[in-house]
Design an enzyme around this catalytic site. Structure first.
Site, PDB file in Angstrom:
ATOM      1  N   THR A  37       0.832  -1.219   0.000  1.00 16.27           N
ATOM      2  CA  THR A  37       0.000   0.000   0.000  1.00 16.27           C
ATOM      3  C   THR A  37       0.859   1.259   0.000  1.00 16.27           C
ATOM      4  OG1 THR A  37      -0.125  -0.209   2.410  1.00 16.27           O
ATOM      5  CG2 THR A  37      -2.038  -0.974   1.157  1.00 16.27           C
ATOM      6  N   GLY A 102      12.779 -10.602  16.656  1.00 13.31           N
ATOM      7  CA  GLY A 102      13.998 -11.425  16.619  1.00 13.31           C
ATOM      8  C   GLY A 102      15.212 -10.573  16.279  1.00 13.31           C
ATOM      9  N   TYR A 145      -6.941  -8.128  10.756  1.00 13.34           N
ATOM     10  CA  TYR A 145      -6.195  -6.949  11.211  1.00 13.34           C
ATOM     11  C   TYR A 145      -6.249  -6.845  12.735  1.00 13.34           C
ATOM     12  CZ  TYR A 145      -4.916  -1.935  11.358  1.00 13.34           C
ATOM     13  OH  TYR A 145      -4.320  -0.718  11.608  1.00 13.34           O
TER      14      TYR A 145
END
Ligand code: NAD
Ligand code: UDP
Ligand code: UDP
Length: 316
Positions: A37, A102, A145
């Protein structure tokens, strides 16, 4: 101090404003984006800076870089876009968060998560304070979402507890301004583009549902203050503008400010569309000494000017 900063989703609406602020402060900024987007035009003007770099990458895959700080903003934010590929939306929030956590864990660095007011779902408490646990439909079309972002918050707090990671979790309420995608589907950009083109303004449902709109400069200021707040303040913290408007009021204001001939038309209300939303920003005020300064009318004028220029350039 000059830092190497990673901004995921840096070519998006909020990410591009954040990159600009961090670059202008002299930091080395790496923007990571898969351009789902995001738009190249949002960051084109930043490419002239030597301290700016762009990497096309999807954060659902591991990423090995050396940086000092991470802002994790990657994720489509508009319901229309995050519902196109809901599985990818959840992967971005969940696997994307694991990868960025991570990375932060390996480097022992601070990481900020762009969470959302959507974690509150269709709220029964108004305005929404951070301790409210929310009312989310886990099976609905917004769940990819909402639940993705909720799980990302869980991951942030588990990395904090389990790995002693330095985290910042902010819950962003509806924000608008220049660099929104003209066809992103969110209400402010939809209404302005429709009004400028003298097309029908599409109000979903009766238009009595409310939102509280924050101008982008205020939001970025709050995000920056939060990142630089004392380490033990992890959030979650609400950031948004508590001035609440109904969608019909927004439509009328947009028509007025653009001198548009557009007419309001009513379309069906999408499933699970929250009826009301307004942040309780008491915590941000106390901890960050932050509150929004820009009123809706002023912010809308700046946003209208942006879309007018796009229209002149025939970019929309
Ligand atoms: P946006 O859609 O303009 O920007 C998101 C960016 O992330 C885009 O550039 C997109 O290409 C990129 N992206 C998406 N998936 C990716 C992936 N897997 N890997 C790499 N890049 C990826 O949206 P925005 O309004 O700038 O929102 C930024 C963040 O803030 C999002 O995480 C969103 O959930 C959150 N947020 C925004 C609002 C708001 O009102 N703008 C409200 C609540 C939360
Ligand atoms: N990761 C990454 N960049 C790094 C370090 C880790 O993308 O610099 C990813 C890696 O793919 C891993 C994830 O982050 O799967 C989680 O890392 P963590 O160390 O928490 O877990 P583990 O490696 O044990 O799965
Ligand atoms: N909306 C609308 N017309 C549009 C786009 C959105 O009436 O063209 C409504 C939508 O139904 C919701 C509100 O405006 O009630 C805000 O929608 P948006 O997609 O901007 O964000 P949300 O807060 O729902 O994630």
């Amino acid at each position: 101090m000059r830092k190497q900063i990673l901004v995921t989703g840096g070519a998006g609406f909020l990410g591009s404003h954040l990159c600009e602020k961090l670059i202008k402060e002299g930091n080395e900024v790496i923007c990571v984006d898969n351009f789902f987007t995001g738009q190249k035009r949002n960051i084109e003007h930043l490419l002239d800076y030597k301290n700016f770099e762009v990497i096309r990458h999807d954060i659902t895959f591991p990423l090995y870089l050396e940086v000092d700080e991470i802002y994790n903003l990657a994720c489509p934010a508009s319901p229309v876009h995050y519902q196109i590929d809901p599985v990818q939306t959840t992967k971005t929030s969940v696997s994307g968060a694991i990868n960025m956590l991570g990375l932060a864990k390996r480097l022992k660095i601070k990481i900020l998560q762009a969470s959302t007011s959507e974690v509150y779902g269709d709220p029964e408490i108004h305005p929404q304070p951070e301790h409210y646990k929310g009312s989310v439909n886990p099976l609905g079309i917004r769940a990819c979402y909402d639940e993705g972002k909720r799980c990302a918050e869980t991951l942030f707090f588990d990395y904090y507890r389990q790995h002693n990671l330095s985290i910042k979790v902010m819950r962003i309420f509806n924000t608008y301004g220049p660099n929104m995608h003209p066809y992103d589907g969110r209400v402010v950009s939809n209404f302005i583009v429709q009004a400028l083109k003298n097309e029908n303004i599409t109000v979903y449902g009766g238009g009595n549902q409310t939102r509280s709109f924050c101008y982008v400069d205020d939001l970025i200021d709050g995000m920056y203050k939060f990142m630089h707040s004392e380490n033990k303040f992890t959030g979650p913290v609400n950031l948004g503008n508590p001035n609440e408007f109904s969608i019909i009021e927004l439509a009328q204001k947009t028509i007025e400010l653009t001198n548009s001939k557009s007419k309001i038309v009513y379309k069906p209300l999408p499933q699970d569309d929250p009826m009301q939303r307004k942040p309780d920003i008491g915590l941000a005020k106390r901890k960050l000494n932050w509150q929004p300064k820009i009123k809706l009318e002023e912010g809308l004028k700046k946003t209208i000017e942006y879309f007018e220029n796009l229209l002149k350039e025939e970019a929309i």
